[in-house]
Design a protein around this motif. Structure first.
Motif, PDB file in Angstrom:
ATOM      1  N   UNK A  32      56.697  55.044  24.614  1.00 32.17           N
ATOM      2  CA  UNK A  32      55.638  54.010  24.602  1.00 32.17           C
ATOM      3  C   UNK A  32      54.902  54.183  25.080  1.00 32.17           C
ATOM      4  N   UNK A  33      53.536  53.978  24.192  1.00 31.64           N
ATOM      5  CA  UNK A  33      52.370  53.680  25.224  1.00 31.64           C
ATOM      6  C   UNK A  33      51.725  52.661  24.079  1.00 31.64           C
ATOM      7  N   UNK A  34      51.462  51.263  25.774  1.00 27.30           N
ATOM      8  CA  UNK A  34      50.953  49.720  25.126  1.00 27.30           C
ATOM      9  C   UNK A  34      49.281  50.355  26.023  1.00 27.30           C
ATOM     10  N   UNK A  35      48.852  48.824  24.891  1.00 27.14           N
ATOM     11  CA  UNK A  35      47.298  49.219  24.722  1.00 27.14           C
ATOM     12  C   UNK A  35      47.527  47.082  24.572  1.00 27.14           C
ATOM     13  N   UNK A  36      46.551  46.678  25.654  1.00 26.19           N
ATOM     14  CA  UNK A  36      46.429  45.488  26.244  1.00 26.19           C
ATOM     15  C   UNK A  36      47.099  44.884  26.212  1.00 26.19           C
ATOM     16  N   UNK A  37      47.759  44.895  27.715  1.00 28.86           N
ATOM     17  CA  UNK A  37      48.662  44.084  27.870  1.00 28.86           C
ATOM     18  C   UNK A  37      49.152  43.057  28.329  1.00 28.86           C
ATOM     19  N   UNK A  38      47.039  42.561  29.067  1.00 33.46           N
ATOM     20  CA  UNK A  38      46.395  41.436  28.937  1.00 33.46           C
ATOM     21  C   UNK A  38      47.169  41.185  30.942  1.00 33.46           C
ATOM     22  N   UNK A  60      46.416  47.895  35.402  1.00 33.91           N
ATOM     23  CA  UNK A  60      45.772  46.712  35.961  1.00 33.91           C
ATOM     24  C   UNK A  60      45.001  45.887  34.645  1.00 33.91           C
ATOM     25  N   UNK A  61      44.948  44.897  33.428  1.00 32.69           N
ATOM     26  CA  UNK A  61      44.077  44.159  32.940  1.00 32.69           C
ATOM     27  C   UNK A  61      42.905  43.790  33.819  1.00 32.69           C
ATOM     28  N   UNK A  62      41.770  44.003  33.507  1.00 29.82           N
ATOM     29  CA  UNK A  62      40.671  43.008  33.890  1.00 29.82           C
ATOM     30  C   UNK A  62      39.833  41.473  33.413  1.00 29.82           C
ATOM     31  N   UNK A  63      40.955  40.564  34.444  1.00 30.63           N
ATOM     32  CA  UNK A  63      41.270  38.934  33.506  1.00 30.63           C
ATOM     33  C   UNK A  63      42.461  39.318  32.757  1.00 30.63           C
ATOM     34  N   UNK A  64      41.681  38.859  31.659  1.00 25.12           N
ATOM     35  CA  UNK A  64      42.386  38.216  30.359  1.00 25.12           C
ATOM     36  C   UNK A  64      42.130  39.617  29.810  1.00 25.12           C
ATOM     37  N   UNK A  65      41.759  40.332  29.759  1.00 25.40           N
ATOM     38  CA  UNK A  65      41.658  41.312  28.726  1.00 25.40           C
ATOM     39  C   UNK A  65      41.738  43.620  28.702  1.00 25.40           C
ATOM     40  N   UNK A  66      42.027  43.743  28.700  1.00 24.05           N
ATOM     41  CA  UNK A  66      42.563  44.984  28.759  1.00 24.05           C
ATOM     42  C   UNK A  66      44.196  45.639  29.462  1.00 24.05           C
ATOM     43  N   UNK A  67      44.973  46.718  30.123  1.00 22.97           N
ATOM     44  CA  UNK A  67      45.710  46.975  30.667  1.00 22.97           C
ATOM     45  C   UNK A  67      46.674  47.848  29.360  1.00 22.97           C
ATOM     46  N   UNK A  68      46.815  48.773  30.181  1.00 27.55           N
ATOM     47  CA  UNK A  68      47.428  49.797  29.615  1.00 27.55           C
ATOM     48  C   UNK A  68      49.012  50.084  30.214  1.00 27.55           C
ATOM     49  N   UNK A  69      49.758  50.502  29.435  1.00 30.88           N
ATOM     50  CA  UNK A  69      51.213  50.841  29.888  1.00 30.88           C
ATOM     51  C   UNK A  69      51.596  52.144  28.853  1.00 30.88           C
ATOM     52  N   UNK A  70      53.233  53.122  30.170  1.00 31.95           N
ATOM     53  CA  UNK A  70      53.204  54.144  29.222  1.00 31.95           C
ATOM     54  C   UNK A  70      54.864  53.938  29.959  1.00 31.95           C
ATOM     55  N   UNK A  71      55.685  53.619  28.833  1.00 40.48           N
ATOM     56  CA  UNK A  71      57.203  53.563  29.561  1.00 40.48           C
ATOM     57  C   UNK A  71      57.715  54.973  28.994  1.00 40.48           C
ATOM     58  N   UNK A  87      40.228  52.689  30.984  1.00 37.00           N
ATOM     59  CA  UNK A  87      40.525  52.963  29.644  1.00 37.00           C
ATOM     60  C   UNK A  87      40.748  53.800  29.074  1.00 37.00           C
ATOM     61  N   UNK A  88      41.637  54.784  29.989  1.00 38.74           N
ATOM     62  CA  UNK A  88      42.916  55.526  29.364  1.00 38.74           C
ATOM     63  C   UNK A  88      43.720  55.626  30.777  1.00 38.74           C
ATOM     64  N   UNK A  89      44.892  55.650  30.421  1.00 38.66           N
ATOM     65  CA  UNK A  89      45.802  57.208  31.718  1.00 38.66           C
ATOM     66  C   UNK A  89      46.436  58.295  30.641  1.00 38.66           C
ATOM     67  N   UNK A  90      46.414  58.699  31.636  1.00 37.26           N
ATOM     68  CA  UNK A  90      47.255  60.700  31.229  1.00 37.26           C
ATOM     69  C   UNK A  90      48.617  60.494  32.039  1.00 37.26           C
ATOM     70  N   UNK A  91      49.758  61.443  31.376  1.00 40.39           N
ATOM     71  CA  UNK A  91      50.462  61.645  32.143  1.00 40.39           C
ATOM     72  C   UNK A  91      51.501  62.300  31.557  1.00 40.39           C
ATOM     73  N   UNK A  92      52.495  63.988  32.542  1.00 37.06           N
ATOM     74  CA  UNK A  92      52.816  64.757  31.446  1.00 37.06           C
ATOM     75  C   UNK A  92      54.165  64.473  31.157  1.00 37.06           C
ATOM     76  N   UNK A  93      54.585  65.516  30.101  1.00 34.95           N
ATOM     77  CA  UNK A  93      55.973  64.825  29.573  1.00 34.95           C
ATOM     78  C   UNK A  93      56.576  65.780  29.702  1.00 34.95           C
ATOM     79  N   UNK A  94      58.006  65.835  29.237  1.00 38.01           N
ATOM     80  CA  UNK A  94      58.849  67.030  29.535  1.00 38.01           C
ATOM     81  C   UNK A  94      60.291  66.052  29.435  1.00 38.01           C
ATOM     82  N   UNK A  95      60.848  67.494  28.098  1.00 38.26           N
ATOM     83  CA  UNK A  95      62.058  67.173  27.387  1.00 38.26           C
ATOM     84  C   UNK A  95      62.387  68.551  27.661  1.00 38.26           C
ATOM     85  N   UNK A  96      63.615  68.348  28.355  1.00 39.17           N
ATOM     86  CA  UNK A  96      64.349  70.026  28.606  1.00 39.17           C
ATOM     87  C   UNK A  96      64.915  70.056  27.565  1.00 39.17           C
ATOM     88  N   UNK A  97      65.900  69.508  27.230  1.00 40.89           N
ATOM     89  CA  UNK A  97      66.658  69.681  25.595  1.00 40.89           C
ATOM     90  C   UNK A  97      66.666  69.893  24.907  1.00 40.89           C
TER      91      UNK A  97
END
Length: 251
Positions: A32-38, A60-71, A87-97
């Motif tokens: 799950x990619x989440x934007x604007x968690x605040x 982290x958000x900046x005060x009451x705006x922004x904030x990102x998350x990858x679950x 304003x962005x986050x980058x990850x490597x995804x691996x699904x072995x099956x």
């Protein structure tokens, strides 16, 4: 494997959290990619249930705006954080099956035009560093590509739209066009005051067209936010989906 992107427009209120978690349970994504968690990182991890059900990587958000998350579901997929900014986050995804791996970039576009241009530059550099590996660029870009992606309000070509088009073309991004709706954001007003836009989407970059994969995106029902969530299902070619859709590159 199923990805989900959603600008939740804040995750503080208990009632709203219940609505959004109910949506997660219905959609059953692995990532799950989440934007604007605040929210700050610690609160976001606690409210989204990290360590109980999900693993997570937050900005982290900046005060009451922004904030990102990858679950992600750690029982199904391996996700390794790479880098991030506000304003962005980058990850490597691996699904072995599935013998599947890719880079995933979660984007939350800024409001100011100058900051948007810097964001496009940042993402272009990230993509250049990881090519030719498949990359999925997803999120709320706060920009449209054409007049047809907005209905209501004032429709005019602006520098932001031109810069966004240039970024998409120069980075060789291919959009997985989502079925189920033409717009992903609404101001929720009625009649002549209603405005809808396509601000959220999934892009592919790198050698996606060489991999034996099928990509299917869908705009899902809105609940708890003024943005629609979008899912992306990735499966091996030859494994039928309910509504098969394979993206092809045209010259």
């Amino acid at each position: 494997m199923k990805f989900l992107t959603w600008n939740v427009k804040g995750y503080n209120a208990p009632d709203k959290r219940r609505l959004i978690k109910r949506g997660f349970d219905q959609i059953k994504p692995e990532i799950i990619c989440i934007q604007e968690t605040k929210l700050g990182r610690e609160d976001a991890a606690r409210f989204f249930g990290v360590r109980q059900r999900w693993s997570g990587f937050f900005v982290d958000s900046e005060g009451a705006s922004g904030g990102l998350g990858i679950l992600w579901n750690p029982l199904v997929v391996q996700v390794d954080p790479v880098s991030c900014s506000k304003h962005w986050q980058m990850v490597m995804v691996i699904l072995k099956i599935m013998n599947f791996s890719c880079f995933l970039i979660n984007v939350y576009g800024p409001t100011l035009a100058a900051e948007k241009c810097r964001l496009w530059e940042d993402i272009s550099k990230l993509l250049a560093e990881v090519r030719p590996t498949l990359a999925i660029v997803v999120g709320d870009f706060k920009a449209t590509l054409s007049f047809s992606e907005k209905r209501g309000g004032v429709s005019r070509m602006c520098r932001t739209q031109l810069h966004f088009q240039t970024f998409v073309d120069s980075s060789a991004l291919f959009e997985v066009v989502a079925k189920g709706g033409s717009f992903t954001w609404t101001n929720r007003r009625q009649g002549c005051s209603n405005i809808v836009e396509k601000l959220d989407r999934f892009f592919l970059a790198g050698d996606w067209n060489l991999a034996p994969l099928v990509f299917e995106a869908e705009v899902l029902a809105i609940s708890g936010s003024d943005h629609f969530s979008i899912s992306l299902v990735v499966q091996k070619d030859g494994i039928p989906l309910r509504f098969p859709f394979k993206v092809e590159k045209y010259g």
